[in-house]
Scaffold this active site. Structure first.
Site, PDB file in Angstrom:
ATOM      1  N   SER A 124       7.628  13.769   9.094  1.00 16.45           N
ATOM      2  CA  SER A 124       8.709  13.027   9.744  1.00 16.45           C
ATOM      3  C   SER A 124       9.890  12.927   8.784  1.00 16.45           C
ATOM      4  O   SER A 124      10.170  11.860   8.239  1.00 16.45           O
ATOM      5  CB  SER A 124       8.227  11.629  10.154  1.00 16.45           C
ATOM      6  OG  SER A 124       9.210  10.955  10.906  1.00 16.45           O
ATOM      7  N   GLU A 155     -12.298  15.240  -0.223  1.00 13.65           N
ATOM      8  CA  GLU A 155     -12.293  14.572   1.074  1.00 13.65           C
ATOM      9  C   GLU A 155     -13.351  15.136   2.022  1.00 13.65           C
ATOM     10  O   GLU A 155     -13.913  14.392   2.835  1.00 13.65           O
ATOM     11  CB  GLU A 155     -10.908  14.676   1.712  1.00 13.65           C
ATOM     12  CG  GLU A 155      -9.826  13.906   0.965  1.00 13.65           C
ATOM     13  CD  GLU A 155     -10.093  12.404   0.925  1.00 13.65           C
ATOM     14  OE1 GLU A 155     -10.726  11.874   1.861  1.00 13.65           O
ATOM     15  OE2 GLU A 155      -9.660  11.752  -0.044  1.00 13.65           O
ATOM     16  N   GLU A 211     -13.034   1.820   0.567  1.00 10.32           N
ATOM     17  CA  GLU A 211     -11.793   2.042   1.298  1.00 10.32           C
ATOM     18  C   GLU A 211     -11.918   1.627   2.766  1.00 10.32           C
ATOM     19  O   GLU A 211     -11.055   1.947   3.579  1.00 10.32           O
ATOM     20  CB  GLU A 211     -11.382   3.515   1.197  1.00 10.32           C
ATOM     21  CG  GLU A 211     -11.078   3.949  -0.235  1.00 10.32           C
ATOM     22  CD  GLU A 211     -10.635   5.390  -0.339  1.00 10.32           C
ATOM     23  OE1 GLU A 211     -10.406   6.033   0.716  1.00 10.32           O
ATOM     24  OE2 GLU A 211     -10.499   5.897  -1.473  1.00 10.32           O
ATOM     25  N   ALA A 239      -8.982  14.386   6.245  1.00  5.89           N
ATOM     26  CA  ALA A 239      -7.682  14.206   5.592  1.00  5.89           C
ATOM     27  C   ALA A 239      -7.784  13.313   4.381  1.00  5.89           C
ATOM     28  O   ALA A 239      -8.656  12.440   4.307  1.00  5.89           O
ATOM     29  CB  ALA A 239      -6.676  13.621   6.582  1.00  5.89           C
ATOM     30  N   ARG A 297       5.155   7.593   1.156  1.00  2.91           N
ATOM     31  CA  ARG A 297       3.717   7.419   1.317  1.00  2.91           C
ATOM     32  C   ARG A 297       2.908   8.506   0.615  1.00  2.91           C
ATOM     33  O   ARG A 297       1.687   8.557   0.724  1.00  2.91           O
ATOM     34  CB  ARG A 297       3.345   7.380   2.805  1.00  2.91           C
ATOM     35  CG  ARG A 297       3.675   8.610   3.593  1.00  2.91           C
ATOM     36  CD  ARG A 297       2.796   8.728   4.847  1.00  2.91           C
ATOM     37  NE  ARG A 297       1.428   8.984   4.517  1.00  2.91           N
ATOM     38  CZ  ARG A 297       0.380   8.382   5.099  1.00  2.91           C
ATOM     39  NH1 ARG A 297       0.572   7.466   6.018  1.00  2.91           N
ATOM     40  NH2 ARG A 297      -0.849   8.683   4.754  1.00  2.91           N
ATOM     41  N   ARG A 330      20.177   4.781   4.520  1.00  2.00           N
ATOM     42  CA  ARG A 330      18.889   5.094   5.140  1.00  2.00           C
ATOM     43  C   ARG A 330      17.749   4.444   4.358  1.00  2.00           C
ATOM     44  O   ARG A 330      17.829   4.297   3.137  1.00  2.00           O
ATOM     45  CB  ARG A 330      18.643   6.618   5.165  1.00  2.00           C
ATOM     46  CG  ARG A 330      19.587   7.395   6.075  1.00  2.00           C
ATOM     47  CD  ARG A 330      19.245   7.168   7.535  1.00  2.00           C
ATOM     48  NE  ARG A 330      20.054   8.008   8.407  1.00  2.00           N
ATOM     49  CZ  ARG A 330      21.237   7.673   8.907  1.00  2.00           C
ATOM     50  NH1 ARG A 330      21.750   6.483   8.600  1.00  2.00           N
ATOM     51  NH2 ARG A 330      21.893   8.497   9.687  1.00  2.00           N
ATOM     52  N   GLU A 331      16.679   4.076   5.096  1.00  2.57           N
ATOM     53  CA  GLU A 331      15.439   3.632   4.455  1.00  2.57           C
ATOM     54  C   GLU A 331      14.465   4.804   4.475  1.00  2.57           C
ATOM     55  O   GLU A 331      14.377   5.529   5.478  1.00  2.57           O
ATOM     56  CB  GLU A 331      14.825   2.437   5.182  1.00  2.57           C
ATOM     57  CG  GLU A 331      15.541   1.121   4.925  1.00  2.57           C
ATOM     58  CD  GLU A 331      16.882   1.036   5.644  1.00  2.57           C
ATOM     59  OE1 GLU A 331      16.936   1.433   6.828  1.00  2.57           O
ATOM     60  OE2 GLU A 331      17.869   0.616   5.022  1.00  2.57           O
ATOM     61  N   PHE A 333       0.850  -1.188   0.000  1.00  2.00           N
ATOM     62  CA  PHE A 333       0.000   0.000   0.000  1.00  2.00           C
ATOM     63  C   PHE A 333       0.885   1.237   0.000  1.00  2.00           C
ATOM     64  O   PHE A 333       0.570   2.266  -0.598  1.00  2.00           O
ATOM     65  CB  PHE A 333      -0.910  -0.014   1.229  1.00  2.00           C
ATOM     66  CG  PHE A 333      -1.932   1.089   1.243  1.00  2.00           C
ATOM     67  CD1 PHE A 333      -3.032   1.057   0.408  1.00  2.00           C
ATOM     68  CD2 PHE A 333      -1.786   2.168   2.095  1.00  2.00           C
ATOM     69  CE1 PHE A 333      -3.973   2.087   0.411  1.00  2.00           C
ATOM     70  CE2 PHE A 333      -2.712   3.195   2.119  1.00  2.00           C
ATOM     71  CZ  PHE A 333      -3.809   3.150   1.267  1.00  2.00           C
ATOM     72  N   GLU A 350       6.733  12.408   3.210  1.00  2.00           N
ATOM     73  CA  GLU A 350       5.387  12.979   3.295  1.00  2.00           C
ATOM     74  C   GLU A 350       5.399  14.454   3.683  1.00  2.00           C
ATOM     75  O   GLU A 350       6.039  14.856   4.651  1.00  2.00           O
ATOM     76  CB  GLU A 350       4.556  12.214   4.313  1.00  2.00           C
ATOM     77  CG  GLU A 350       3.126  12.748   4.428  1.00  2.00           C
ATOM     78  CD  GLU A 350       2.340  12.049   5.510  1.00  2.00           C
ATOM     79  OE1 GLU A 350       1.175  11.719   5.262  1.00  2.00           O
ATOM     80  OE2 GLU A 350       2.893  11.826   6.606  1.00  2.00           O
TER      81      GLU A 350
END
Length: 211
Positions: free
Chosen positions: A134, A113, A163, A97, A57, A52-53, A29, A140
């Site tokens: 973050s 939305e 959804e 959101a 999203r 780094r990962e 996802f 994001e």
């Protein structure tokens, strides 16, 4: 005396990072990419290789509908898997959101939305601010939008069955929302920041949206 000079910020830019390797390590996802990079150092030279990962999203729009005449607003309540360990449980009171799809504007997402999650047809929006949620591990960016609410709110249960959304709509006074915030019962970042922005800019909003 402080030595920070705003005109000298930021110290570096994108050209001061070398991407040595990038590949996708998970695709579901959401997506997770693995990076190997080097970047310039404040004391001169370049860093050693940094691995780094990065959680890919997408970007999101947060909508806070506000009725300036009645000094009230709309928040929604829904189950959130990331809040399973929350002392108050995983049903959160939050702003509307949604994710930005390819080709969509922030305002288009806000309109879509608002109708899907709360049955509201809103057309007048006030961009509040945007921020990275973050940046230590995710791309994001969150866009906060204040929406002008004029019509009666039909509280009830909304959301898209496709959804698996089960969303309860609440209409409450701004004072009640701030009390919940101060009591720690509203603790998701986007809603906290949206309510704080409204508190800081309330006079300007009232002047601009005066009835």
């Amino acid at each position: 005396m402080p030595d920070f000079k705003p005109e000298n910020y930021p110290s570096f830019h994108s050209a001061d990072v070398k991407i040595l390797d990038q590949n996708t390590v998970f695709q579901g996802f959401f997506r997770v990419d693995s990076y190997k990079v080097k970047h310039k150092l404040f004391n001169g030279g370049w860093s050693a290789e940094v691995k780094r990962e990065l959680f890919e999203r997408g970007h999101a729009v947060i909508v806070l509908p506000y009725d300036v005449k009645n000094d009230s607003l709309v928040l929604i309540e829904q189950f959130r898997i990331g809040a399973l360990q929350n002392p108050n449980g995983p049903w959160l009171l939050e702003a509307i959101a949604g994710m930005i799809e390819t080709g969509e504007t922030v305002e288009q997402v806000a309109q879509r939305e608002s109708e899907e999650e709360a049955g509201l047809k809103l057309t007048e929006f006030w961009p509040m601010l945007s921020y990275q949620s973050s940046p230590g591990g995710s791309t994001e960016r969150i866009y906060l939008v204040l929406a002008r609410l004029k019509d009666k709110v039909d509280t009830g249960v909304y959301g898209l069955a496709s959804e698996q959304e089960d969303i309860k709509v609440h209409s409450l006074s701004r004072q009640a929302a701030m009390q919940l915030l101060q009591a720690g019962k509203i603790d998701n970042a986007a809603t906290v920041i949206a309510l704080q922005w409204l508190a800081l800019n309330l006079d300007d909003v009232r002047k601009s949206w005066a009835v």
